[in-house]
Design an enzyme around this catalytic site. Structure first.
Site, PDB file in Angstrom:
ATOM      1  CE  LYS A 178      -1.941   5.181   0.761  1.00  0.00           C
ATOM      2  NZ  LYS A 178      -2.123   4.885   2.186  1.00  0.00           N
TER       3      LYS A 178
ATOM      4  CG  ASP B 195      -1.691   1.267   1.397  1.00  0.00           C
ATOM      5  OD1 ASP B 195      -2.571   1.541   0.572  1.00  0.00           O
ATOM      6  OD2 ASP B 195      -1.390   2.021   2.356  1.00  0.00           O
TER       7      ASP B 195
END
Lengths: 362, 362
Positions: free
Chosen positions: A227, A223
């Site tokens: 980003k 995750d």
């Protein structure tokens, strides 16, 4: 302006973020008279509501009406045709995390349909998709905004874009990009006191709802890597994928093959010693350990993993599940521009989507 | 988009911020092909350059050309007529801190001329002027942006607007809004070590260029009060003026009448005891003293002055001359959304102006 214009909104996804967005859209549409915001399409993966003549759908209570609808969503080609032929500008709001929908953005954009989304998949997958999305937008003039794909509603992407577009030189971006990791390390290695055992903190985070159903989906670092991929690309680095740079996984090798999150949590205490050692090493230097992502632009280095910080460092003294993002630039010098606050949750994620909508309808 | 549009830029003021803005504008105009950014007017209080046919002025080196110009600036009425009759959209960039120019914004806006400015005067003076500015903009559809009037290039005003416009409830805004005050207190009452004497720190700050020529212009708190007035009004409080709420001045009563900043600095050591006592009181509680501004929206309370903070508080651990602004809202809960970084300086102030320009030309 004298004349009242329409701006049409199409929505895919009515989950946690989608429901919060519907509330914010309803409030905005009620308050704003120009342009008039009309919902003309809404769907889940199974159901849809829309009118061939683009007559507006009542926003209040639409999630419940949709749940009772018997109309399946049209194939993507038909949806593109429907939205591209609309009698006013249209924005498609993708509140899913679907790769399939992300893959169709270039098609929508090339037909003049604006896109807003918190969906990380489109911007952190293959570089070819990134390129196709922004080329299509450039050619047609359609807009694509995705503030909530990093740091939810925090002004992260807009700030990075402003720095770059006004001609600053961004040298380094560093921060805590995961609410789950923030919560875990703020509890496990607090700046004051000693914190709990690693496996206990992971279990507690899961019980409090701070992790995915299987905590490994947070602990693998993907995750955060997604980003970082998005920010690095915005900063001009053509990062190939979120697995093309070093990402430290906090899942012990031996537990990667556990059949379930529950089995993983049961076995995790056997590996507490390793994390305890990392914490103690930091403490011996008067520091605390944190899970951070960083992008060094001159050296084109992107990495995600554990690092040590002085107790007085803004990254060390973060609270709860907050995110912090620091931009080191030529103009800002040695003290970075910092944005900090909640980086996850339906309300704040939807806020980023709604603020993108405000930028689209100007 | 297929057709290339023009967007015309008029500038008043070529001081520190103005010169940095000209560089950023030049880079932007060179890079952007649509809309084509054309400089059509530039002036100081004494000189001006413009062509009746709106033909573009070369941006590179224009400050030097302007210094040699023998053309006085036109009266305001004539300038308004000139800009309002332009063959393309116009933005007037006011890079001065002039009250007279601020007073003329409603006239420009009512004739469709967009306004961008770091000038605090227009937004922190009388409420009647504030009202006239935003009424004129509302009626004509012209835009008025002033990001750099608080926190220079930091995304403060845009973030507050986003919170409000997406429907969040802002309860409290708190922070360090003055680079001078930040530098003074980070040196006088550091979180580690004991800091210097108050009068020594003030003299050092002046010598390093962190204060106005007369340090009393910083120590009276009015600059912070002006910024608070702007944020409070944006948050919906109809604050009458920057002197309509409690503002703590750090100028001892006895030194208000000093003839010069030098005389003030010479006599300030006589009053060190008072500030030392304040510092010690905070230390006795394990805290440090800081000069902050705060807006409490439910109780409609605005105030500026000294307050004590725990050493681990983000306001306490600020570095150098950084600003920090915390937004406490319903959505963000107990941990505020925080923006932090340099809040003064030509480059970063001009950056806020240029990012407003990018919002205006979309």
């Amino acid at each position: 302006m004298a004349t009242t214009k329409r701006f049409l909104v199409a929505i895919i996804g009515v989950g946690g973020v989608g429901k919060c967005f519907l509330q914010q859209l309803h409030a905005l549409a009620t308050r704003r008279s120009s342009p008039k915001l009309d919902l003309v399409y809404i769907s889940t993966s199974k159901k849809s509501i829309y009118n061939k003549d683009y007559s507006p759908i009542e926003i209040e209570g639409v999630a419940e009406v949709l749940a009772r609808s018997s109309q399946a969503p049209p194939p993507t080609d038909e949806l593109v045709d429907y939205l591209a032929a609309a009698p006013a500008p249209v924005v498609l709001v993708d509140n899913t995390s679907s790769q399939d929908i992300a893959d169709s953005y270039p098609l929508f954009l090339s037909r003049g349909v604006n896109i807003i989304t918190p969906n990380k998949k489109a911007f952190s997958g293959s570089y070819a998709l990134w390129d196709a999305i922004f080329s299509a937008a450039e050619t047609s003039g359609a807009k694509v905004f995705h503030e909530s794909s990093v740091g939810a509603g925090l002004p992260v992407i807009s700030t990075l874009k402003d720095l770059i577009e006004t001609g600053d030189k961004v040298n380094r971006i560093e921060g805590v990009f995961s609410g789950t990791m923030s919560f875990l390390f703020n509890s496990f290695a607090p700046t004051e006191g000693s914190g709990g055992k690693w496996s206990d903190e992971v279990r507690r985070a899961k019980e409090l709802g701070y992790t995915e159903p299987d905590p490994r989906d947070d602990l693998n670092g993907l995750d955060v890597a997604r980003k970082l991929t998005i920010l690095a690309r915005l900063a001009g680095l053509p990062v190939a994928s979120p697995t093309s740079f070093p990402v430290q996984s906090l899942i012990p090798k031996e537990l990667e093959s556990c059949a379930s999150g529950e089995e993983f949590l049961d076995k995790l205490p056997q590996f507490d010693k390793q994390m305890e050692q990392t914490k103690n090493e930091a403490e011996a230097e008067g520091k605390v350990v944190r899970f951070v992502g960083s992008i060094d632009i001159p050296s084109k280095t992107v990495k995600v993993g554990l690092e040590k910080f002085d107790r007085g460092h803004p990254i060390a003294s973060l609270k709860g599940s907050d995110n912090i993002i620091s931009f080191y630039t030529d103009r800002y010098g040695s003290n970075p521009l910092i944005v900090q606050g909640a980086g996850a949750g339906g309300e704040v994620t939807a806020m980023g989507v709604t603020s993108d909508l405000l930028k689209t309808i100007v």
